[in-house]
Write a protein that holds these residues in place. Structure first.
Motif: not given
Length: 81
Positions: A64-71, A7-8
């Motif tokens: 998810k809250r810190s946007n570690w898994f962003g595009e 995910k990351a």
């Protein structure tokens, strides 16, 4: 840990999970809260597994809250050609 790495898009989050997991159990043994033996007790296995699952869910929520898994930006992706 593999799910978090996927995910990351990297090993950083799962490496942090592994480090925190080892540190927490080392501290529990060091302070005498948990014993260090080679015999596995069912209660210890269940507690250890549940602790890892809860911590993994917590890391996923924080990610998810810190946007570690962003595009991944286009400039960072490898060219497939």
């Amino acid at each position: 840990m593999g799910f978090l790495a996927w995910k990351a898009h990297g090993l950083e989050v799962s490496s942090a999970f592994h480090t925190a997991n080892n540190l927490s159990f080392s501290l529990l043994v060091m302070f005498g809260i948990q014993s260090s033996t080679s015999t596995i007790q069912m209660a210890d296995l269940i507690i250890s597994t549940m602790g890892s699952v809860i911590f993994g869910i917590l890391l996923y929520y924080i990610g998810k809250r810190s946007n570690w898994f962003g595009e991944i930006p286009e400039t960072l992706q490898e060219d497939d050609s």
